[in-house]
Write a protein that holds these residues in place. Structure first.
Motif, PDB file in Angstrom:
ATOM      1  N   ALA A 124       0.824  -1.216   0.000  1.00 14.19           N
ATOM      2  CA  ALA A 124       0.000   0.000   0.000  1.00 14.19           C
ATOM      3  C   ALA A 124       0.857   1.265   0.000  1.00 14.19           C
ATOM      4  N   GLY A 125       2.182   1.092   0.052  1.00 12.68           N
ATOM      5  CA  GLY A 125       3.066   2.266   0.016  1.00 12.68           C
ATOM      6  C   GLY A 125       3.469   2.781   1.384  1.00 12.68           C
ATOM      7  N   LEU A 126       3.203   1.977   2.419  1.00  5.35           N
ATOM      8  CA  LEU A 126       3.684   2.357   3.757  1.00  5.35           C
ATOM      9  C   LEU A 126       5.039   1.706   3.993  1.00  5.35           C
ATOM     10  N   ASP A 127       5.939   2.390   4.672  1.00  5.80           N
ATOM     11  CA  ASP A 127       7.176   1.746   5.124  1.00  5.80           C
ATOM     12  C   ASP A 127       6.883   1.089   6.474  1.00  5.80           C
ATOM     13  N   ALA A 128       7.760   0.185   6.886  1.00 11.67           N
ATOM     14  CA  ALA A 128       7.458  -0.548   8.129  1.00 11.67           C
ATOM     15  C   ALA A 128       8.655  -0.588   9.070  1.00 11.67           C
ATOM     16  N   ILE A 129       8.351  -0.460  10.355  1.00 15.67           N
ATOM     17  CA  ILE A 129       9.335  -0.746  11.414  1.00 15.67           C
ATOM     18  C   ILE A 129       8.949  -2.111  11.960  1.00 15.67           C
ATOM     19  N   VAL A 130       9.809  -3.083  11.780  1.00 17.44           N
ATOM     20  CA  VAL A 130       9.498  -4.458  12.167  1.00 17.44           C
ATOM     21  C   VAL A 130      10.218  -4.779  13.485  1.00 17.44           C
ATOM     22  N   CYS A 131       9.431  -5.136  14.511  1.00 18.28           N
ATOM     23  CA  CYS A 131      10.019  -5.375  15.832  1.00 18.28           C
ATOM     24  C   CYS A 131      10.307  -6.861  16.047  1.00 18.28           C
ATOM     25  N   ILE A 132      11.490  -7.123  16.555  1.00 14.91           N
ATOM     26  CA  ILE A 132      11.872  -8.491  16.913  1.00 14.91           C
ATOM     27  C   ILE A 132      12.615  -8.438  18.253  1.00 14.91           C
ATOM     28  N   GLY A 133      12.763  -9.580  18.889  1.00 10.41           N
ATOM     29  CA  GLY A 133      13.515  -9.590  20.147  1.00 10.41           C
ATOM     30  C   GLY A 133      13.147 -10.796  20.981  1.00 10.41           C
ATOM     31  N   ARG A 139      16.715 -15.560  26.404  1.00 10.76           N
ATOM     32  CA  ARG A 139      18.113 -15.100  26.567  1.00 10.76           C
ATOM     33  C   ARG A 139      18.835 -15.994  27.561  1.00 10.76           C
ATOM     34  N   GLU A 140      18.176 -16.242  28.688  1.00  7.24           N
ATOM     35  CA  GLU A 140      18.841 -17.068  29.710  1.00  7.24           C
ATOM     36  C   GLU A 140      19.074 -18.495  29.212  1.00  7.24           C
ATOM     37  N   GLY A 141      18.221 -18.955  28.296  1.00  7.48           N
ATOM     38  CA  GLY A 141      18.403 -20.287  27.717  1.00  7.48           C
ATOM     39  C   GLY A 141      19.357 -20.268  26.517  1.00  7.48           C
ATOM     40  N   LYS A 142      20.050 -19.146  26.328  1.00 11.23           N
ATOM     41  CA  LYS A 142      21.030 -18.968  25.237  1.00 11.23           C
ATOM     42  C   LYS A 142      20.405 -19.198  23.859  1.00 11.23           C
ATOM     43  N   LYS A 143      19.158 -18.752  23.730  1.00  7.94           N
ATOM     44  CA  LYS A 143      18.466 -18.966  22.457  1.00  7.94           C
ATOM     45  C   LYS A 143      18.289 -17.673  21.674  1.00  7.94           C
ATOM     46  N   THR A 144      18.914 -16.589  22.130  1.00 14.68           N
ATOM     47  CA  THR A 144      18.663 -15.278  21.510  1.00 14.68           C
ATOM     48  C   THR A 144      18.842 -15.319  19.985  1.00 14.68           C
ATOM     49  N   LYS A 145      19.968 -15.847  19.534  1.00 21.38           N
ATOM     50  CA  LYS A 145      20.241 -15.793  18.089  1.00 21.38           C
ATOM     51  C   LYS A 145      19.283 -16.687  17.304  1.00 21.38           C
ATOM     52  N   VAL A 147      16.231 -17.325  18.131  1.00 21.02           N
ATOM     53  CA  VAL A 147      14.934 -16.629  18.096  1.00 21.02           C
ATOM     54  C   VAL A 147      14.966 -15.507  17.056  1.00 21.02           C
ATOM     55  N   LEU A 148      16.041 -14.722  17.058  1.00 22.01           N
ATOM     56  CA  LEU A 148      16.129 -13.608  16.107  1.00 22.01           C
ATOM     57  C   LEU A 148      16.132 -14.132  14.672  1.00 22.01           C
ATOM     58  N   SER A 149      16.897 -15.182  14.452  1.00 22.76           N
ATOM     59  CA  SER A 149      16.991 -15.728  13.104  1.00 22.76           C
ATOM     60  C   SER A 149      15.623 -16.236  12.630  1.00 22.76           C
ATOM     61  N   SER A 150      14.889 -16.877  13.528  1.00 22.41           N
ATOM     62  CA  SER A 150      13.576 -17.390  13.156  1.00 22.41           C
ATOM     63  C   SER A 150      12.578 -16.244  12.927  1.00 22.41           C
ATOM     64  N   ASP A 190      26.056  -6.762  19.630  1.00 27.24           N
ATOM     65  CA  ASP A 190      26.202  -8.153  19.223  1.00 27.24           C
ATOM     66  C   ASP A 190      24.913  -8.637  18.507  1.00 27.24           C
ATOM     67  N   ALA A 191      23.763  -8.297  19.083  1.00 25.11           N
ATOM     68  CA  ALA A 191      22.484  -8.703  18.465  1.00 25.11           C
ATOM     69  C   ALA A 191      22.279  -7.973  17.138  1.00 25.11           C
ATOM     70  N   HIS A 192      22.602  -6.691  17.107  1.00 17.41           N
ATOM     71  CA  HIS A 192      22.396  -5.911  15.868  1.00 17.41           C
ATOM     72  C   HIS A 192      23.285  -6.434  14.739  1.00 17.41           C
ATOM     73  N   GLN A 193      24.519  -6.763  15.084  1.00 20.47           N
ATOM     74  CA  GLN A 193      25.437  -7.289  14.055  1.00 20.47           C
ATOM     75  C   GLN A 193      24.899  -8.625  13.511  1.00 20.47           C
ATOM     76  N   TYR A 194      24.375  -9.425  14.414  1.00 19.07           N
ATOM     77  CA  TYR A 194      23.807 -10.711  14.000  1.00 19.07           C
ATOM     78  C   TYR A 194      22.596 -10.496  13.080  1.00 19.07           C
ATOM     79  N   ILE A 195      21.742  -9.537  13.462  1.00 21.18           N
ATOM     80  CA  ILE A 195      20.551  -9.249  12.641  1.00 21.18           C
ATOM     81  C   ILE A 195      20.984  -8.795  11.244  1.00 21.18           C
ATOM     82  N   ARG A 196      22.016  -7.954  11.203  1.00 21.37           N
ATOM     83  CA  ARG A 196      22.484  -7.462   9.890  1.00 21.37           C
ATOM     84  C   ARG A 196      22.991  -8.633   9.037  1.00 21.37           C
TER      85      ARG A 196
END
Ligand code: PEP
Length: 257
Positions: A124-133, A139-145, A147-150, A190-196
């Motif tokens: 429709a011509g809107l840009d989007a801010i997509v939230c993940i995290g 995080r405590e279960g060492k699953k951050t990456k 989760v982000l990848s999925s 670290d998370a941002h670099q992984y997302i990139r």
């Protein structure tokens, strides 16, 4: 990428369930005055749907962009309570937040519904801010990456590289939202670099290097500069600290211009 070649910062305020239309107009008038010096960042505000029209009018003549906090994937139909992309466009809203963790946590949003919303918004011509995290448990279960990848591969499935160029990603660790706990700059970087890197896999290097990745989670005037100094942090999605124009301005003006 060298720090000097960094992307232009993009700072957005997510007001959640706060402010009437009249309060929105008052706020934007105050922010416009503060922004007269023109800090070199892109700025957006996401008021509730009921204040969008007033916000667009109040922000006219300024560089403040107005965003919706969500958007549905159908243009019309029997979908009580939803707002269509075209309805936002008709108000001259150009941007929508999609997949905020509060939508995922309280309203059953999934990566699949996030994907549908993004596609409809872009079409429709809107840009989007997509939230993940990730959540604290993840995080405590060492699953951050994992989760982000999925979230990235499912949420952005089927998008073209042209679509990719119109996205902003907001990395918002759920445990840091509204809690006063902020990820350390190193943790966030670290998370941002992984997302990139994931964006490079899905799209290509050019898209990955162009997309702005905001950090969100208890950003305040006193932690904004050190977060923004990280090479892969290109701005912030700010909740609580965006509700007062003088406090939000301090974040926008993190370089102290
Ligand atoms: C948000 O709502 O996206 C957010 C990051 O909230 P807060 O800044 O209040 O943690």
């Amino acid at each position: 990428m060298s720090p000097s070649a960094k992307r232009r910062p993009f700072i957005a305020g997510n007001w959640k369930l706060f402010k009437t239309a009249a309060e929105t107009v008052q706020y934007i008038r105050a922010l416009k005055k503060l922004m007269k010096k023109g800090p070199e960042v892109d700025v957006a505000l996401a008021p509730p749907f009921t204040a969008l029209e007033s916000a667009v009018k109040a922000a006219s003549g300024s560089t403040i962009a107005i965003a919706a906090q969500n958007v549905f994937w159908e243009e019309e139909g029997a979908f009580t309570g939803e707002i269509a992309p075209g309805m936002l466009k008709a108000l001259s809203v150009g941007l929508a937040i999609v997949g905020h963790s509060e939508r995922r946590q309280y309203f059953g949003e999934t990566d699949q519904t996030v994907n549908r919303r993004i596609k409809a918004a872009l079409a429709a011509g809107l840009d989007a801010i997509v939230c993940i995290g990730e959540t604290l448990e993840e995080r405590e279960g060492k699953k951050t990456k994992r989760v982000l990848s999925s979230q990235i591969s499912k949420g952005l499935a089927g998008l073209t590289r042209e679509d990719g160029l119109r996205l902003t990603i907001a990395y918002e660790p759920v445990w840091a939202i509204g809690t006063g706990k902020t990820a350390t700059p190193d943790m966030a970087q670290d998370a941002h670099q992984y997302i990139r890197r994931q964006l490079e896999k899905i799209f290509d290097k050019k898209v990955a290097n162009s997309v702005r990745i905001q950090y969100g989670g208890s950003v305040k005037p006193d932690n904004a500069a050190e977060l923004m100094a990280q090479p892969d942090i290109d701005g912030a999605l700010v909740g609580g600290a965006s509700l007062k124009p003088d406090v939000f301005f301090k974040i926008i003006n993190f370089k102290g211009a």
